[in-house]
Scaffold this motif. Structure first.
Motif, PDB file in Angstrom:
ATOM      1  N   LYS A  27      24.418 -97.272 -22.419  1.00 33.99           N
ATOM      2  CA  LYS A  27      23.098 -97.198 -21.786  1.00 33.99           C
ATOM      3  C   LYS A  27      21.968 -97.510 -22.767  1.00 33.99           C
ATOM      4  O   LYS A  27      20.795 -97.286 -22.451  1.00 33.99           O
ATOM      5  CB  LYS A  27      22.898 -95.802 -21.189  1.00 33.99           C
ATOM      6  CG  LYS A  27      23.896 -95.462 -20.085  1.00 33.99           C
ATOM      7  CD  LYS A  27      23.638 -94.071 -19.516  1.00 33.99           C
ATOM      8  CE  LYS A  27      24.631 -93.744 -18.403  1.00 33.99           C
ATOM      9  NZ  LYS A  27      24.411 -92.387 -17.848  1.00 33.99           N
ATOM     10  N   PHE A  28      22.318 -98.022 -23.951  1.00 32.62           N
ATOM     11  CA  PHE A  28      21.314 -98.269 -24.979  1.00 32.62           C
ATOM     12  C   PHE A  28      20.245 -99.253 -24.498  1.00 32.62           C
ATOM     13  O   PHE A  28      19.041 -99.000 -24.615  1.00 32.62           O
ATOM     14  CB  PHE A  28      21.992 -98.792 -26.247  1.00 32.62           C
ATOM     15  CG  PHE A  28      21.033 -99.274 -27.306  1.00 32.62           C
ATOM     16  CD1 PHE A  28      20.229 -98.375 -27.984  1.00 32.62           C
ATOM     17  CD2 PHE A  28      20.934-100.621 -27.616  1.00 32.62           C
ATOM     18  CE1 PHE A  28      19.337 -98.812 -28.949  1.00 32.62           C
ATOM     19  CE2 PHE A  28      20.050-101.066 -28.590  1.00 32.62           C
ATOM     20  CZ  PHE A  28      19.253-100.156 -29.257  1.00 32.62           C
ATOM     21  N   ALA A  29      20.666-100.387 -23.963  1.00 34.18           N
ATOM     22  CA  ALA A  29      19.714-101.414 -23.533  1.00 34.18           C
ATOM     23  C   ALA A  29      18.794-100.894 -22.432  1.00 34.18           C
ATOM     24  O   ALA A  29      17.564-101.050 -22.492  1.00 34.18           O
ATOM     25  CB  ALA A  29      20.466-102.659 -23.057  1.00 34.18           C
ATOM     26  N   ASP A  30      19.369-100.244 -21.429  1.00 35.59           N
ATOM     27  CA  ASP A  30      18.556 -99.707 -20.332  1.00 35.59           C
ATOM     28  C   ASP A  30      17.580 -98.649 -20.841  1.00 35.59           C
ATOM     29  O   ASP A  30      16.441 -98.560 -20.365  1.00 35.59           O
ATOM     30  CB  ASP A  30      19.456 -99.109 -19.253  1.00 35.59           C
ATOM     31  CG  ASP A  30      20.265-100.174 -18.516  1.00 35.59           C
ATOM     32  OD1 ASP A  30      19.813-101.333 -18.492  1.00 35.59           O
ATOM     33  OD2 ASP A  30      21.340 -99.841 -17.986  1.00 35.59           O
ATOM     34  N   GLY A  31      18.036 -97.861 -21.803  1.00 33.97           N
ATOM     35  CA  GLY A  31      17.163 -96.837 -22.372  1.00 33.97           C
ATOM     36  C   GLY A  31      15.955 -97.445 -23.068  1.00 33.97           C
ATOM     37  O   GLY A  31      14.832 -96.930 -22.955  1.00 33.97           O
ATOM     38  N   LEU A  32      16.157 -98.556 -23.803  1.00 29.62           N
ATOM     39  CA  LEU A  32      15.045 -99.218 -24.481  1.00 29.62           C
ATOM     40  C   LEU A  32      14.049 -99.802 -23.493  1.00 29.62           C
ATOM     41  O   LEU A  32      12.831 -99.744 -23.696  1.00 29.62           O
ATOM     42  CB  LEU A  32      15.583-100.330 -25.391  1.00 29.62           C
ATOM     43  CG  LEU A  32      16.088 -99.930 -26.777  1.00 29.62           C
ATOM     44  CD1 LEU A  32      16.442-101.173 -27.581  1.00 29.62           C
ATOM     45  CD2 LEU A  32      15.045 -99.130 -27.525  1.00 29.62           C
ATOM     46  N   ILE A  33      14.576-100.373 -22.427  1.00 32.40           N
ATOM     47  CA  ILE A  33      13.699-100.958 -21.408  1.00 32.40           C
ATOM     48  C   ILE A  33      12.827 -99.877 -20.773  1.00 32.40           C
ATOM     49  O   ILE A  33      11.607-100.044 -20.612  1.00 32.40           O
ATOM     50  CB  ILE A  33      14.538-101.683 -20.335  1.00 32.40           C
ATOM     51  CG1 ILE A  33      15.262-102.886 -20.961  1.00 32.40           C
ATOM     52  CG2 ILE A  33      13.656-102.147 -19.177  1.00 32.40           C
ATOM     53  CD1 ILE A  33      16.306-103.508 -20.068  1.00 32.40           C
ATOM     54  N   LEU A  34      13.425 -98.739 -20.427  1.00 33.06           N
ATOM     55  CA  LEU A  34      12.662 -97.634 -19.851  1.00 33.06           C
ATOM     56  C   LEU A  34      11.653 -97.077 -20.854  1.00 33.06           C
ATOM     57  O   LEU A  34      10.541 -96.686 -20.479  1.00 33.06           O
ATOM     58  CB  LEU A  34      13.621 -96.524 -19.398  1.00 33.06           C
ATOM     59  CG  LEU A  34      14.502 -96.855 -18.186  1.00 33.06           C
ATOM     60  CD1 LEU A  34      15.502 -95.730 -17.938  1.00 33.06           C
ATOM     61  CD2 LEU A  34      13.638 -97.072 -16.941  1.00 33.06           C
ATOM     62  N   PHE A  35      12.033 -97.069 -22.132  1.00 31.74           N
ATOM     63  CA  PHE A  35      11.120 -96.582 -23.166  1.00 31.74           C
ATOM     64  C   PHE A  35       9.863 -97.448 -23.213  1.00 31.74           C
ATOM     65  O   PHE A  35       8.742 -96.931 -23.290  1.00 31.74           O
ATOM     66  CB  PHE A  35      11.817 -96.594 -24.525  1.00 31.74           C
ATOM     67  CG  PHE A  35      10.889 -96.387 -25.686  1.00 31.74           C
ATOM     68  CD1 PHE A  35      10.474 -95.107 -26.040  1.00 31.74           C
ATOM     69  CD2 PHE A  35      10.411 -97.469 -26.415  1.00 31.74           C
ATOM     70  CE1 PHE A  35       9.604 -94.914 -27.099  1.00 31.74           C
ATOM     71  CE2 PHE A  35       9.538 -97.281 -27.474  1.00 31.74           C
ATOM     72  CZ  PHE A  35       9.133 -96.003 -27.821  1.00 31.74           C
TER      73      PHE A  35
END
Length: 565
Positions: free
Chosen positions: A399-407
């Motif tokens: 979920k790293f990529a999705d987490g960065l996008i939400l950040f």
């Protein structure tokens, strides 16, 4: 198989039926005899009572044979309920109760077998057959008067064996290593059971622990060197010879430590010190190491609280575009402003963060502070891309990529404001997984850079399968420009190939004018290093960006700061 219990006269039903018939016949006979030979109601009543009492007495005696096995069975059940699984089922009877007791005995036997299996799993390592960590801790805790040395043994290069040959080879190495440790390293005679014999335990993974009763520092070091020599001999597997090795740390009970927990911990620290000295070494724990351990424990506690008190700072190192001398982007580098020790660099605390699972939280703070400065620079009219280093633990999270996008959404910044730096080694661990993560990041707008290129085992023909924008040549290659005539040939080849694949190239660790001019001549796009700009607080970068924007001239950042990467 037909049961032998409760057959014929052994059947309780048959016995009670016979007993009832006998009593009935006896009562009938007594009544007939009394009516013909005796006169008077009292006499007849007396004879009747005598018959009834006799029947009761016989019934009592006969039912005793039934209740005794039941009592024995109950006693066994209560013993088992209290945890005594060894109490025998003492019931010798061929009636149905005997059959119940026999079935119960089978159940207890099966239960004992299961308990023995559970104990084996709990206290014996299934691969090597050695006592495990639980037994080690019980041994140390249960023998307060124990003295001697504890050796912490770690097999070198074991992970590479698992990766290259599979877990079957790894298990074989563990079994063979355990055998060598017992026979060659500790020289244990298994035919003897002397209390002062060394003992070996499988601690975890590729780690073993040996207890040497009564041993001092000198003897512990001798045994440890013998262990290393034994582990240096290759292991045969599938027609191949596999080379590993061992590093050993030692601690002395009642000298270095007074508790089992400290003894294991100190021997473990000594083992890690042995690894830092080049593996295949022996280190005996001493007072200096103890002081370092205490200092590290205090620093760990300070770091945990420092995260909560927002003591982390982010400094930025410029990347200079050689085409026009402007700052093309900056790399975020974390610092810790310790209340007593001053400004600390990543080498002082990153390992502490990793050991305590705090890297994700640290990374979040770096991202948050970087986003704050990105907004500030945009508002000041000097937008700047910030490069963020990603650790293996973060990148391995699906979920790293999705987490960065939400950040980015939560911080009101664009993904294009960030450049994600991933080391070559991490990127090549699982190329398919890395590609999926990077494609997701790139499609969202993040810039992607492969960091530290040249220190791993990959080449551009492997990396081309990954979607990235920038290639950063490691400082270890750049620093050879002035000393190795082949360095320029190698760097030129990397730059040319990267350009053909559509990537820009940044050289890290540029510290001399000679390196700078050579990289300019070879067509490198960007440089980063002390020569062109040391890491500095955001306020200093803001000043440089303002000068760059207002002067509209070529600027090579020369920040007079003594901080280090």
């Amino acid at each position: 198989m037909p049961s032998k219990f409760g057959k014929g006269l052994n059947s309780l039903r048959v016995r009670f039926a016979l007993m009832s018939g006998v009593f009935g016949a006896a009562a009938a006979c007594a009544a007939a005899w009394s009516s013909s030979h005796l006169h008077g109601d009292l006499v007849i009543l007396g004879v009747t009572c005598l018959v009834i009492l006799s029947a009761a007495a016989i019934t009592y005696l006969m039912t005793g044979n039934l209740t005794r096995p039941i009592e024995n069975l109950r006693a066994t059940t209560e013993a088992i309920a209290k945890g005594d699984y060894e109490t025998p089922v003492n019931v010798e009877c061929l009636c149905e109760v005997g059959g119940l007791a026999a079935s119960f005995d089978k159940m207890v036997t099966r239960l004992n077998a299961n308990v023995a299996r559970i104990r084996t799993l709990a206290y014996e390592d299934t691969i090597t057959g050695l006592p495990n960590r639980a037994v080690l801790e019980e041994t140390l805790d249960g023998q307060r008067d124990l003295s001697g040395a504890l050796l912490f043994i770690d097999l070198d290069h074991f992970k590479q064996v698992n990766d290259a040959y599979g877990h079957a080879a790894g298990d074989m190495i563990l079994r063979a290593a355990a055998k060598r440790l017992l026979e060659q390293g500790l020289q244990i005679d298994e035919s003897e059971n002397a209390p002062d014999q060394p003992a070996l335990f499988r601690f975890a993974g590729d780690e073993f622990v040996a207890i040497l009763p009564g041993a001092g520092r000198a003897e512990a070091a001798v045994v440890a060197r013998r262990i290393i020599e034994a582990m240096n001999e290759p292991f045969a597997f599938g027609g191949q010879m596999i080379q590993i090795g061992a590093s050993v740390g030692a601690a002395i009970l009642n000298e270095d430590a007074y508790t089992a927990e400290d003894l294991i911990k100190f021997a473990d620290l000594a083992m890690y010190e042995a690894k830092t000295q080049g593996r295949g070494q022996v280190v005996v724990f001493d007072q200096m190491m103890k002081e370092r351990a205490v200092k590290r424990a205090r620093l760990t506690a300070d770091f945990v609280s420092g995260l909560e008190r927002d003591e982390l700072e982010v400094h930025f190192q410029p990347k200079i575009r050689l085409r026009d001398g402007a700052i093309s982007s900056v790399e975020a580098l974390v610092r810790w402003r310790h209340p007593e020790l001053g400004l600390l660099f990543p080498g002082d605390f990153l390992e502490i963060a990793a050991e305590n699972g705090l890297l994700p939280k640290l990374g979040q703070q770096v991202m948050r502070k970087s986003a704050e400065y990105i907004r500030h620079w945009k508002k000041a009219g000097s937008p700047m891309v910030v490069a963020i280093n990603v650790c293996p633990g973060q990148f391995s999270n699906e979920k790293f990529a999705d987490g960065l996008i939400l950040f980015c959404l939560s911080q009101q910044v664009s993904p294009s404001d960030f450049e994600i730096e991933l080391t070559e080694t991490v990127a090549m661990q699982d190329v398919d997984k890395a590609r999926r993560q990077l494609e997701r990041l790139k499609s969202a707008g993040f810039g992607i850079a492969i960091d530290d290129y040249g220190i791993g085992y990959s080449n551009l023909s492997q990396l081309y399968r990954l979607p990235f924008d920038h290639l950063k040549i490691d400082r270890s290659i750049i620093e050879t420009i002035s000393s190795d005539p082949n360095a320029e040939v190698l760097i030129s080849s990397v730059i040319e190939t990267a350009h053909r694949l559509g990537h820009t190239v940044t050289a890290e660790g540029v510290e001399t004018s000679q390196q700078l001019e050579a990289l300019r001549r070879l067509g490198c796009d960007n440089v980063q290093g002390y020569l062109t700009g040391r890491p500095a607080p955001a306020e200093d970068i803001t000043s440089i960006l303002l000068k760059q924007r207002t002067a509209s001239v070529k600027v090579v950042a020369g920040l007079d700061h003594k901080t280090a990467c």
